[in-house]
Write a protein that holds these residues in place. Sequence first.
Motif, short mmCIF file in Angstrom:
data_model
loop_
_atom_site.label_atom_id
_atom_site.label_comp_id
_atom_site.label_asym_id
_atom_site.label_seq_id
_atom_site.Cartn_x
_atom_site.Cartn_y
_atom_site.Cartn_z
N GLY A 167 19.20 11.57 -22.03
CA GLY A 167 17.79 11.81 -22.33
C GLY A 167 17.09 10.68 -23.05
N GLY A 168 17.77 9.58 -23.35
CA GLY A 168 17.13 8.56 -24.17
C GLY A 168 16.75 7.28 -23.48
N PHE A 169 17.07 7.11 -22.20
CA PHE A 169 16.86 5.82 -21.55
C PHE A 169 16.06 5.93 -20.25
N LEU A 170 15.06 6.78 -20.24
CA LEU A 170 14.24 6.93 -19.04
C LEU A 170 13.62 5.60 -18.62
N TRP A 171 13.13 4.83 -19.59
CA TRP A 171 12.48 3.55 -19.27
C TRP A 171 13.44 2.61 -18.56
N LEU A 172 14.73 2.61 -18.97
CA LEU A 172 15.70 1.71 -18.35
C LEU A 172 16.05 2.20 -16.94
N GLU A 173 16.16 3.51 -16.76
CA GLU A 173 16.41 4.06 -15.42
C GLU A 173 15.28 3.67 -14.47
N VAL A 174 14.04 3.82 -14.93
CA VAL A 174 12.89 3.47 -14.09
C VAL A 174 12.87 1.96 -13.82
N ALA A 175 13.23 1.15 -14.80
CA ALA A 175 13.25 -0.31 -14.61
C ALA A 175 14.26 -0.71 -13.54
N LEU A 176 15.42 -0.08 -13.54
CA LEU A 176 16.44 -0.40 -12.54
C LEU A 176 16.00 0.07 -11.15
N LEU A 177 15.39 1.24 -11.09
CA LEU A 177 14.83 1.69 -9.80
C LEU A 177 13.76 0.72 -9.32
N ALA A 178 12.94 0.20 -10.24
CA ALA A 178 11.90 -0.76 -9.88
C ALA A 178 12.49 -2.07 -9.36
N LEU A 179 13.55 -2.53 -9.98
CA LEU A 179 14.23 -3.74 -9.49
C LEU A 179 14.70 -3.53 -8.07
N GLY A 180 15.31 -2.39 -7.81
CA GLY A 180 15.74 -2.09 -6.44
C GLY A 180 14.56 -2.00 -5.49
N VAL A 209 0.83 -1.21 0.00
CA VAL A 209 0.00 0.00 0.00
C VAL A 209 0.86 1.25 0.00
N MET A 210 1.89 1.26 0.84
CA MET A 210 2.78 2.41 0.89
C MET A 210 3.36 2.71 -0.49
N ASN A 211 3.69 1.65 -1.21
CA ASN A 211 4.35 1.86 -2.49
C ASN A 211 3.37 2.08 -3.63
N VAL A 212 2.12 1.63 -3.48
CA VAL A 212 1.09 2.04 -4.44
C VAL A 212 0.96 3.56 -4.39
N GLY A 213 0.93 4.10 -3.18
CA GLY A 213 0.89 5.55 -3.04
C GLY A 213 2.14 6.21 -3.59
N ALA A 214 3.27 5.54 -3.42
CA ALA A 214 4.53 6.09 -3.90
C ALA A 214 4.63 6.06 -5.42
N ILE A 215 3.77 5.28 -6.07
CA ILE A 215 3.68 5.33 -7.53
C ILE A 215 2.69 6.41 -7.95
N GLY A 227 8.49 -1.03 -8.41
CA GLY A 227 9.05 -2.35 -8.14
C GLY A 227 8.55 -2.94 -6.84
N ALA A 228 8.40 -2.08 -5.82
CA ALA A 228 7.93 -2.57 -4.53
C ALA A 228 6.50 -3.10 -4.62
N VAL A 229 5.65 -2.45 -5.41
CA VAL A 229 4.27 -2.93 -5.58
C VAL A 229 4.25 -4.25 -6.33
N ILE A 230 5.04 -4.34 -7.39
CA ILE A 230 5.11 -5.61 -8.13
C ILE A 230 5.59 -6.73 -7.20
N GLY A 231 6.61 -6.42 -6.39
CA GLY A 231 7.08 -7.40 -5.42
C GLY A 231 6.01 -7.77 -4.41
#
Length: 418
Positions: free
Chosen positions: A312-325, A151-157, A268-272
Amino acid sequence: MSRVFADLTPLQNHHYRRLWSAGVITTIGAQLTIVAVPVQIYNITHNSAYVGLAGIFGLVPLIAFGLWGGALADALDRRKLMLVTTTGLVVTSILFWLQAALGVGNVWLLLTLFAVQQAFFAVNQPTRGAIIPRLLPAEQLPAANSLNFTVMNVGAIAGPLLAGVMIPVVGLQTLYLVDAIALLVTLWATVLLPPIPPLGEVQRPGVRAVLDGFRYLTTQRILLASFVVDIIAMVAGMPRALFPQIASETFGDNGLALGLLFAGIAIGAVIGGVFSGWLPRVERQGLMVIVSIVVWGLAMTGFGVVVALSHGGFLWLEVALLALGGAADMFSAAMRSTMLQTVATDEMRGRLQGVFLVVVAGGPRLGDAAHGAAAVMVGTATAAAGGGVLVIIGMVVAVFAFPAFVRYRVNRDVVEVV
């Protein structure tokens, strides 16, 4: 499927269900403020060091009132204490709204309000954490903690994404106002709780009670180690103070990019959390925490490297790595919270929840200060990647320094150190 997806059994308890449901709304509102404060600071100063300074202004009251708040939670009716502190959070959110609506533009006033808000938060959270084991049986605590962090991380998204869209349209002041309104839902859920007076002998909530909590903690090696490894993970590896500068320098005035960066860890926390059905069956909880934090460190290292290369070209990859963490951090947090609630006695649970809050919320604030200062000296990419490397090194040291923690095993309802 119950072995894969989140265990919803704790929601059958209507008191817990109301608190949890209110948390969905309140956490979104809180995340709006979490985004608004650093963005407003950066807009006033255009300096990430000031954004990092907010971590210090939040940390000092967090430590002082978190420890005292834990002692209060062991000595007073926890429901009444939740009512008082939630009301205080509502008032401070209204004051945030006023200073933004009036266009005061004073960074020191903003930092002072943030410190006051964190003082109320620091008493509120240990109290809330100490309430949960009084509402649910011990075997449901891992599932409940997974649900709480989800729940905390749903809000954080939702919060950062909404903030990224709302800031250009309605301004920062509206974010603060929505936070104040959302807190009223938690206030309602708290009113409906039954009285939760302390059990056993009550100790006066002063300095001696706080020190007794620390003395008790020194006898609990597993809990002590769980706090240490989380401090390493958050101080060295939390890059969120860099997000405003990264968004500004790499993506321009793209509010969506700012929102996604702030939401990445929570995604990433919500997916987890959704796929956390296996967590209640984990016996080697200490080893699980170590592995999770190593994955967090690897993800933050990768994030820093991608920032350096992206342009400026890899926002999706930056977000994916943050999600993994974020997924790794959720697993670690759920295990560490379960350890505390299982091992600590009810007479000490509030005080140890206070220490837990200082570590869980204080660590990232120290991380904000460290990363903000490092970004001024070496840049955002190096600060983020270097922090991730330090996390991994710290876990290697922790394995040798706390072998009992690595061997910690839970077998059904019996807690033992192998």
